[in-house]
Each structure stands twice: as C-alpha cells, then as structure tokens.
Design an enzyme around this catalytic site. Structure first.
Site: not given
Length: 248
Positions: A132, A229
């Site tokens: 990420e 998220e």
C-alpha cells in the site's frame, strides 16, 4: 465487486470477534483486517466468518511501532517471523491476500531490503501480496510513500502475485486532481481498492464523492473488491446504501 468492511476502522466499539457479525448485519459481503487476527483464536474467527457468510479479502503483517518491517535493514528475522504468522493466519482464514507493510525507514538500502524480503515471502505462500502506498502527510517516514516507488519495486520483482492496494484517501493526498487517472494507469498492478472521503477520511457517501463512478468502473473492470476504510460518523449500513443506490 464486493464491499469489504475494514474491521480496524469500523465497529471498533465492539470486541474484535463481534465486529464480524456486525459487518454481516450491516450488509457487507466481505471483511478485511489489520493485524488483529494474529492475536485471536483463529478457529473462532474462521467459524464466525463461515457462519456469517463473509469472505476475508486480506489481513496485514504485524504493524508494531514501525508500521511494519519489510524494508528495515537488520530486521530480516523479525520480518520473516511476522510474515509467517500472517501467512498462517491467512491460510487458516482463507484470506485472498496478505498486506506487507514496509515500515518507517529512510536511506538508499531500504528498497534492496524490501526486495529480498518480498522474494522470501513469495516463496512461502500462494496468496497475493499487497503493498500500500501511504501518504507522507498521514504517516511521515513510511517508505512506500509514492506510486513511483511501488512501480520501481514491481519492475524489479515482476511477479503477478505482487499487487498494489490503492487507498483513495492516500492517493488523493499524494496525487491531487490526477489521482483517478493515476489509478487507471496502475490498473494492471491493482489487487485491492479502499475508499474513504479524501478530505478527512470520513464517511464515503456517494453524493460527496465525485470520483465514485470512476472508482466503481475501475473495480468492475479489474474484478476488485472495495474496502471501506474510513472513520465513521454514520452507521456503515447507510454508507453502503448510498454507494449501492448510486449505481442502480
């Protein structure tokens, strides 16, 4: 395409195992974890996932005080232990992918350390490995802080199981108005998408997300799930309803 509840952000008023049932009640078809599973009863968590009919998209390697260890010189033994623990949890829970965190580190040798650790990880599992890109404004010092750094890693280690986890919140901070076009350019590398309001990581309601049609199209084209998220102020079921209603 399925929506996944990130249980590190959503339903955090509940003990971790109870968040699974809460995600199912809210209408999610999948969940994703940070590194909580490694300290839980895996048999219990697996039973809960199956009984609620939820897929597990991904889970993280241990984060710790350094936000991971994959690029930290001198911490190779730590990384291997943390990765193997995450691998065992992923296999027990049938997770599709493992998120490998690079850690906070600077210096020219970090990429070489990361590549060696990723090579080790790829020999140990058949799962996807997710990296990420995290915004420097959100996590100062995190090594993987730009799409360009991910592209350099992918070029040096061209394994199809090594994929990008792209969080809209981070990409918006890094790439500004070009964020969506930058994501489209990275489409062949994508393994998972995550969604939050760009300004403050708040509730990603469709009416407040001009990017939503483009992100949805990208997810459908690439066969990706979208993890929610974000920091909730509304019930997650309302956010799901908004996102789903906008594409009917």
């Amino acid at each position: 395409m399925e929506f996944s509840a990130n249980l590190g952000f959503l339903f955090t008023d509940l003990p971790f195992p109870q968040r699974i049932a809460a995600a199912a009640r809210a209408g999610f078809g999948a969940v994703e974890f940070h590194d909580q599973a490694q300290s839980e009863d895996l048999r219990l968590i697996g039973d809960l996932l199956r009984s609620e009919g939820l897929r597990l998209c991904s889970l993280n390697c241990a984060m710790g005080s350094t936000a991971g260890s994959a690029a930290l010189a001198g911490e190779e033994a730590r990384f291997r232990a943390e990765f193997l623990a995450a691998r065992d949890a992923a296999e027990a829970l049938e997770a599709r992918a493992i998120h490998v965190m690079t850690g906070r580190v600077s210096g020219a040798g970090a990429e070489a350390v990361l590549l060696r650790n990723l090579e080790f990880a790829l020999t140990c599992t058949d799962r996807l490995l997710l990296l990420e890109v995290i915004s420097p404004a959100t996590m100062p010092g995190y090594w993987l802080n730009s799409p360009e750094r991910f592209e350099a890693v992918a070029a040096a280690l061209p394994d199809p199981r090594l994929r990008l986890m792209a969080d809209w919140y981070h990409f918006s901070q890094i790439c500004g108005p070009a964020a969506l076009s930058r994501l489209r350019g990275l489409a062949p590398h994508l393994g998972h998408l995550q969604l939050a309001r760009a300004e403050d990581r708040g509730d990603p309601l469709a009416e407040g997300l001009p990017c939503w049609p483009g992100i949805r199209a990208l997810a459908l084209e690439q066969g990706l799930d979208i993890g929610l998220e974000y920091r909730p102020s509304l019930p997650p079921a309302e956010v799901l309803t908004s996102l789903r209603a906008s594409v009917l």
